[in-house]
Design an enzyme around this catalytic site. Structure first.
Site, short mmCIF file in Angstrom:
data_model
loop_
_atom_site.label_atom_id
_atom_site.label_comp_id
_atom_site.label_asym_id
_atom_site.label_seq_id
_atom_site.Cartn_x
_atom_site.Cartn_y
_atom_site.Cartn_z
N GLN A 1 1.40 11.51 -15.64
CA GLN A 1 0.80 12.45 -14.67
C GLN A 1 -0.42 13.16 -15.26
O GLN A 1 -0.74 14.30 -14.88
CB GLN A 1 1.85 13.47 -14.22
N SER A 2 -1.13 12.52 -16.17
CA SER A 2 -2.28 13.15 -16.81
C SER A 2 -3.42 13.45 -15.82
O SER A 2 -3.90 12.55 -15.13
CB SER A 2 -2.80 12.20 -17.91
#
Ligand SMILES: *Cc1c(COP(=O)(O)O)cnc(C)c1O
Length: 332
Positions: A75-76
């Site tokens: 989920q960067s």
């Protein structure tokens, strides 16, 4: 200083707005709270990596590279914005993401795909190895890869946050507001290194207080040396004589909770406070943790009523959708 002559690729419109948070200030009954809206940088749903990427992509283009490679968690925000920026710059983008590919991607991962990034999934422990493998594979295929470190935090990316601090200085002068502290989420360090160096350059006297998102407590803490080395690489890059030491950085490590990307009540309550009192969204991983920390510090009397605090919103709102499951239990 050669700040203005460094290679830079335009990604978004600046300055980002500063808002006074009347509802939150009243609710907390503490210092006046302002917010710098770097969640509104006008590229790919916004966030702090945009400012770093302007200089990183500037350098990639200067070196005539044609493919960006970076890495991060599944989920960067950094990876999502690298993918968006690559599209705008006409570059290919490869992301090395630790985690397992879900059946239906959501949040930042979904956006990575929409922005056309090529994704390489791996285990956290193999991430560094995979990162350099991808570089080798691309080079063998005749591409010209440009490697961007996790979070875009190096002496090139951090120039964006030196610039941001100078931008803030002009805005604060116009508003005639002098915050006693700037509070924000700190993780790979490029934001804090740039802000602290920028504060030395602009003469800002308040505290630059990072709320640590995923670093262990000071003592055995390897983080301040990381901040120092990024800041000094940045100073060199912009041709400044300033050199920073570990004691130039203030970092609060009291809000690590269950760990990185493991939001709990602190984060969910901050999301609720900001949504209900301000109509502003926070991301569960970074900005909700940092805001939760700020609210807790206010409740503990760390800031007084006559002070002013500026919360630097670093973005991350697309994370919300990846935590739909937990959020709907909390907010139903
Ligand atoms: C990356 C990130 C941060 C932390 O910035 P660093 O420069 O890595 O310390 C804070 N907030 C959000 C939303 C981020 O994506």
């Amino acid at each position: 200083m050669k700040l203005d002559s460094l290679p830079r690729f335009h990604l978004a419109e600046f300055p980002t707005p500063i808002q006074y948070l009347d509802g939150l200030t009243k609710k907390c009954k503490g210092p006046a709270i302002y917010m710098k809206r770097d969640d509104l940088t006008s590229l790919g749903m916004g966030g702090n990596k945009t400012r770093k990427l302007e200089f990183l992509i500037g350098e990639a283009l200067y070196q005539e590279k044609n493919t960006l490679v970076t890495a991060g968690g599944i989920q960067s925000n950094h990876c999502r914005l690298t993918a968006a920026a690559a599209s705008k710059a006409g570059l290919e983008c490869h992301l090395v993401l630790n985690g397992t590919e879900p059946e239906i991607p959501n949040g930042n991962l979904l956006l990575d795909k929409i922005f056309g990034a090529k994704i390489h999934f791996c285990d956290r422990k193999n991430r560094d190895k995979r990162f350099f493998q991808v570089e080798d594979e691309l080079a063998l295929a005749g591409k010209k890869p440009y490697l961007i470190p996790v979070g875009g935090s190096n002496g090139i990316g951090s120039v964006g946050y030196v610039n941001a601090m100078l931008e803030l200085d002009t805005q604060l002068n116009d508003m005639d507001v002098t915050p006693d502290a700037i509070v924000f989420a700190s993780s790979s360090g490029g934001t804090q290194a740039g802000l602290a160096l920028g504060a030395k350059i602009s003469g800002f006297k308040g505290d630059i207080l990072g709320i640590s998102i995923d670093q262990i407590k000071s003592g055995s803490d390897p983080f301040p040396p990381v901040l120092t080395s990024i800041a000094n690489a940045t100073a060199e890059r912009i041709g400044s004589d300033i050199r920073m030491t570990d004691s130039d950085f203030s970092l609060n490590c009291d809000y690590l909770g269950a760990g990185y990307a493991m939001p709990g009540d602190l984060e969910f309550n901050a999301i609720r406070d900001l949504s209900l009192h301000e109509g502003v969204l926070l991301g569960p991983v970074y900005t909700a943790r940092a805001m939760g920390g700020l609210i807790d510090l206010i409740q503990k009397g760390y800031f007084t009523k006559d002070q002013k605090v500026l919360f630097w919103h670093t973005g991350g709102t697309p994370e919300l959708f990846a935590w739909a499951d937990q959020l709907q239990k909390k907010f139903r």
